[in-house]
Write a protein that holds these residues in place. Structure first.
Motif, short mmCIF file in Angstrom:
data_model
loop_
_atom_site.label_atom_id
_atom_site.label_comp_id
_atom_site.label_asym_id
_atom_site.label_seq_id
_atom_site.Cartn_x
_atom_site.Cartn_y
_atom_site.Cartn_z
N SER A 816 0.81 -1.21 0.00
CA SER A 816 0.00 0.00 0.00
C SER A 816 0.85 1.27 0.00
N ILE A 817 2.14 1.15 0.29
CA ILE A 817 3.04 2.30 0.18
C ILE A 817 3.06 2.82 -1.25
N PHE A 818 2.98 1.90 -2.21
CA PHE A 818 3.17 2.24 -3.63
C PHE A 818 1.87 2.26 -4.43
N ILE A 819 0.82 1.62 -3.94
CA ILE A 819 -0.43 1.50 -4.67
C ILE A 819 -1.34 2.70 -4.35
N LYS A 820 -2.08 3.17 -5.34
CA LYS A 820 -3.00 4.29 -5.11
C LYS A 820 -4.06 3.92 -4.07
N ASN A 821 -4.30 4.85 -3.16
CA ASN A 821 -5.32 4.64 -2.13
C ASN A 821 -6.68 5.16 -2.59
N GLU A 822 -7.63 5.24 -1.68
CA GLU A 822 -8.99 5.65 -2.03
C GLU A 822 -9.04 7.09 -2.53
N ASN A 823 -8.00 7.89 -2.25
CA ASN A 823 -7.95 9.26 -2.73
C ASN A 823 -7.14 9.40 -4.02
N GLY A 824 -6.78 8.23 -4.59
CA GLY A 824 -5.98 8.25 -5.82
C GLY A 824 -4.56 8.69 -5.59
N GLU A 825 -4.04 8.52 -4.37
CA GLU A 825 -2.69 8.95 -4.03
C GLU A 825 -1.84 7.77 -3.56
N ARG A 826 -0.58 7.86 -3.84
CA ARG A 826 0.38 6.84 -3.39
C ARG A 826 1.10 7.38 -2.14
N PRO A 827 1.01 6.71 -1.02
CA PRO A 827 1.67 7.19 0.21
C PRO A 827 3.16 7.48 0.04
N VAL A 828 3.84 6.75 -0.84
CA VAL A 828 5.27 6.95 -1.05
C VAL A 828 5.57 8.40 -1.44
N PHE A 829 4.59 9.09 -2.08
CA PHE A 829 4.81 10.46 -2.54
C PHE A 829 4.62 11.50 -1.43
N GLY A 830 4.25 11.07 -0.24
CA GLY A 830 4.15 11.99 0.88
C GLY A 830 3.12 13.09 0.71
N GLY A 831 2.06 12.82 -0.03
CA GLY A 831 0.98 13.80 -0.17
C GLY A 831 1.25 14.92 -1.15
N HIS A 832 2.35 14.85 -1.91
CA HIS A 832 2.66 15.93 -2.85
C HIS A 832 1.69 15.91 -4.03
N PRO A 833 0.98 16.99 -4.29
CA PRO A 833 -0.05 16.98 -5.33
C PRO A 833 0.49 16.73 -6.74
N LYS A 834 1.66 17.25 -7.04
CA LYS A 834 2.24 17.06 -8.39
C LYS A 834 2.52 15.59 -8.64
#
Length: 874
Positions: A816-834
């Protein structure tokens, strides 16, 4: 036909290579990302490698031991090199190499300050693809230095993305691709996409050059590159033979020599009129005298001036071959398309059981990063200490300095690196995990790497394995027998027959290393091992690479557990070999006894003897032995106390019955040393599929450890198992010794101290290799205990699962560190929108060194698809 049994073209190339029919590995991504600032290029008297050759010096300095470049390729001896240079018309220098901060400049140590991704690779490098994001505005070299200098260790690093350079999409995506028509015919394609809203003017300069081996007398005949007209170069070398390079378009050839600019660096006379930085000076400084008008040299730049409209792309093609072609580009696209299709077929076979497209993408990019991190590593320590004939004599201090006890060490090999910018040198325990990852896609290369580590040029005559070039004499965890077993098993599964010769060779060499451990790291002779650093950097109360304050010494739970695991791994190998040659049965007996004695020592054995297991806490702790003969348990709950779980093997009833001497000896132990036998799991009986179990943990102790490990208030994070209990966030651990107070706090992200360089952190984050070993251990326990054995997960949840179910759930957390979550974000990116939402960023994955224990954000080295590639196996 089942997908897993289909023979594909890439597999045929691998088979041809390992049967010595065709050397498909002659050309590969063997340039490092950073040669400057390395130990092997450091000829100072002080050992200050970071400042002996800096990034600013790199464009002018001809290296001694290897070459660097962006998306670079070379032959397997790194004689002829290929790399890419770019210029946006605004920078003061060409972009020829990746930029980053040194250990002193970064607030969390050395750190590459670029954005690039390894996207694809077949094992033979018949197809490869990477992406470099090139800013169209001036690169903020000075801003990155100054802003990071302002920051202390309590705040995050200042990254290139933080400068705002990419906010308006004023950059170009530079895709670098390679395809091999055959092992001596290399096709190169550079595709530049202008992501900005304006026309982009970019100079694109593919470069070919020879590593300077003539100045040191290594190869006295200097090679040469000549202009043959019609966009064709002739490259001549008495060592490598003749090659022809062709390009399309209407470029200008710029010739110079790969020679140091002594005048610029040292204010001394130059040996040539045309120097390594000549192409840079011609393009950026418009110095017409910087390149050779005679159109010959040992380095050439193919200078294309591109004008790319907004949103459009341009392509540059180069072909390097050992025969002259009449039309180099007639079949160019056909070959590329075929190799891409074959790479897809190869991975389709491996991924046939994986249905999730997201997981397939992450897995394939993980293997791509692993394959791109191969590097030519040259380093002859004796020659390095003495210096080369005809060159300045190094300081006498060097003879007593770094690696002076490793004069036998000679490397001129292709080695899997942890990260070719932050760690452009092999690290022994990292490499063992790399081999486990390689075993699925290329077990032949994995075997070659493991054999290299124990070869005469690497292993010390004493039996010690070299740790890493900053200090070959440091100590890494002894995980190599484990890697050997994993690789052997993967190869056996792939070929339906085990490579027994490989197993014998590795077993015999590892015997030397095991003996070194017993003789050097058990100072009291009580089967409790010290070990020191052991790869876990700042995990302990003290700096484990330094002497313990007050002349004491540390009996380490991890050092002792690693050795118990080592003994079991060697026993496991000898069990397998004994089926082919009964001589090895005696070695199985030897290592079973080693294991039993270590198991006895790690546990408490009576009122007058302290072990490392604490019954009250249900955990393993380090023991500090003081100079006054007293001892303290250091009750710090860290990954150190979970490592005893790794000392676990299962073997089947068939082997047990085939080895009567082993059975008889263990029966003797049960009769004469029941104190030892009662400390470890049962081996005599079988459960599950007729499996026997040998482990440091019996069921009761395992449940106590798992209760700690699976507690969300301690080790269990949403993203895996933390390296330190979270309880120390609110209540830090304190220990007083000789008037000094030592404190350890839970720090989930980067380190807040300078312990062991301050560039990594084992006081909270999630690390992939130990998480992988935890999962593998749970699977081993499951084979014996079966679904009958259930554990509460998470602790205090009231829900119970089998050990295999818990292994799968932990794997899911790591993925789940690398897979998109329910918000379409990957935790590995630390929440960076870009990174999370821009279509030109969001599907390109970075495989970091470690991950935030609370958020899963990637930390440390950003391209450590060495051991982090283990995610591909989960």
């Amino acid at each position: 036909m089942n997908a897993s049994t289909i023979v594909n073209s890439e597999q045929e190339r691998l088979d041809a290579h390992y049967t010595l029919k065709t050397n498909w590995f002659k050309w590969g991504p063997y340039l490092t990302d950073r040669q400057w600032g390395t130990v092997r290029e450091d000829y100072s008297g002080t050992g200050d490698a970071w400042n002996y050759i800096t990034h600013d010096m790199a464009r002018s300095k001809a290296y001694r031991w290897g070459e660097e470049g962006i998306g670079g390729f070379s032959d397997d001896q790194q004689l002829l090199c290929i790399g890419l240079a770019l210029w946006n018309g605004r920078d003061a220098i060409l972009k020829e190499r990746l930029y980053g901060l040194t250990n002193e400049e970064g607030n969390h140590g050395e750190d590459v300050k670029e954005i690039y991704y390894h996207l694809d690779s077949s094992p033979t490098h018949s197809y490869m693809k990477m992406l470099y994001k090139y800013p169209l505005n001036a690169f903020p070299y000075q801003q990155l230095v100054e802003e990071n200098r302002k920051r202390d260790k309590t705040v995050p690093e200042y990254e290139l993305i933080d400068t705002g350079l990419f906010e308006k999409d004023e950059y170009a995506d530079v895709f670098i691709e390679y395809a091999k028509n055959n092992n001596e015919d290399l096709l190169i394609r550079y595709t530049l996409f202008n992501r900005s809203s304006e026309v982009a003017e970019i100079d694109v300069i593919p470069q070919l050059w020879y590593r300077n081996t003539w100045s040191t007398g290594e190869h006295p005949v200097k090679p040469e590159i000549l202009n043959q007209g019609h966009n064709t170069l002739l490259l001549r070398s008495d060592k490598l033979g003749d090659y022809h390079a062709c390009t399309d378009g209407n470029p200008q050839f710029l010739f110079t020599y790969n020679e140091t600019n002594n005048q610029r660096l040292y204010a001394t006379e130059n040996n040539s009129a045309y120097l390594k930085d000549g192409i840079n000076n011609r393009i950026v400084n418009r110095d017409l005298s910087a390149v050779n008008p005679e159109q010959t040299g040992t380095k050439v730049g193919i200078w294309h001036k591109l004008s790319i409209p907004a949103g459009e792309s341009r392509e540059i093609r180069v072909r390097l071959t050992n025969i002259k072609l009449t039309d180099a580009f007639k079949d160019f696209d056909t070959v590329f398309n075929l190799r891409i299709t074959e790479a897809d077929e190869f991975y389709a076979k491996i991924q046939h059981e994986t249905a999730n497209a997201e997981e397939k993408m992450v897995q394939r990019q993980a293997w791509a990063g692993l394959l791109w991190n191969k590097q030519y590593y040259g380093y002859d320590v004796n020659r390095w200490l003495k210096g080369d004939p005809g060159l300045p004599v190094p300081s006498e201090n060097r003879k007593k300095g770094r690696n002076n006890h490793w004069k036998h060490f000679v490397a001129s090999d292709i080695i899997s690196m942890p990260d070719k910018w932050e760690f452009p040198w092999f690290a022994t325990w990292d490499l063992a995990f790399h081999c486990i990852s390689f075993s699925v896609i290329d077990p032949g290369f994995a075997k070659q790497q493991l054999k290299l580590l124990v070869s005469a040029n690497f292993i010390h005559p004493s039996g010690q394995l070299p740790a890493y070039e900053w200090d070959f004499g440091d100590v890494n965890p002894p995980v190599h027998a484990l890697a050997v077993w994993h690789v052997y098993q993967a190869d056996k599964k792939d070929k339906d027959k085990g490579d027994v010769n490989f197993l014998v060779e590795m077993f015999n060499k590892l015997l030397l290393n095991f003996t070194w451990w017993v003789n050097q790291k058990d100072s009291e002779g009580n089967n409790i091992f010290e070990g020191g650093f052991l790869g876990l950097d700042n995990i302990g109360v003290f700096n484990r690479s330094q002497p313990i304050p007050g002349d004491g010494f540390l009996e380490q739970a991890d050092g002792t557990s690693w050795m118990a695991m080592y003994a079991l791994n060697m026993m496991q190998i000898s069990l397998e070999l004994a089926l082919h040659n009964t001589v090895f049965e005696s070695m199985a007996i030897k290592f079973s006894e080693h294991f039993l004695y270590i198991a006895g020592s790690i546990s408490s054995m009576g009122e007058d003897s302290f072990g490392l297991w604490d019954d009250e806490d249900g955990f393993y702790y380090d023991m500090l032995r003081k100079s006054d003969c007293s001892a303290d348990r250091l009750r710090l709950r860290s990954m150190v106390g979970l490592i005893p779980m790794f000392a676990t093997i299962v073997f089947d009833e068939y082997k047990w019955k085939k080895l009567p001497k082993l059975k008889a000896r263990l029966d003797w132990f049960m009769l004469h040393r029941p104190d030892l036998v009662l400390l470890v799991s049962h081996w005599k009986d079988t459960k599950g599929n007729n499996q026997h179990l040998l482990s440091l943990l019996r069921g009761h102790r395992m449940k106590l450890l798992l209760r700690r490990m699976l507690d969300t208030n301690e080790f269990l994070s949403d993203f895996g198992i933390r390296s330190l209990s979270k309880t120390y966030k609110e209540k830090p651990y304190n220990y007083e010794l000789n008037g000094f107070d030592y404190t350890v706090s839970y720090i989930p992200a980067e380190s807040d101290s300078n312990t062991f360089g301050g560039n990594s952190n084992w006081r909270g984050p999630i690390w992939m290799p130990v998480n992988y070993l935890i999962i593998e251990s749970l699977k081993n326990f499951q084979d014996y205990y079966t679904d009958d054995f259930k554990v509460e997960y998470p602790t205090n949840s009231g829900e119970y699962f089998s050990l295999s179910e818990i292994a799968a759930l932990l794997s899911k957390r790591l993925k789940s560190i690398f897979i998109k979550n329910e918000n379409g974000e990957r935790p590995v990116f630390g929440g960076h929108p870009k990174f999370n939402h821009d279509p030109h960023f969001c599907n390109y994955i970075l495989f970091h060194e470690y991950f935030d224990g609370d958020t899963g954000k990637g930390l440390g080295a950003s391209h450590q698809t060495g051991w982090t590639s283990l995610i591909a196996l989960l």
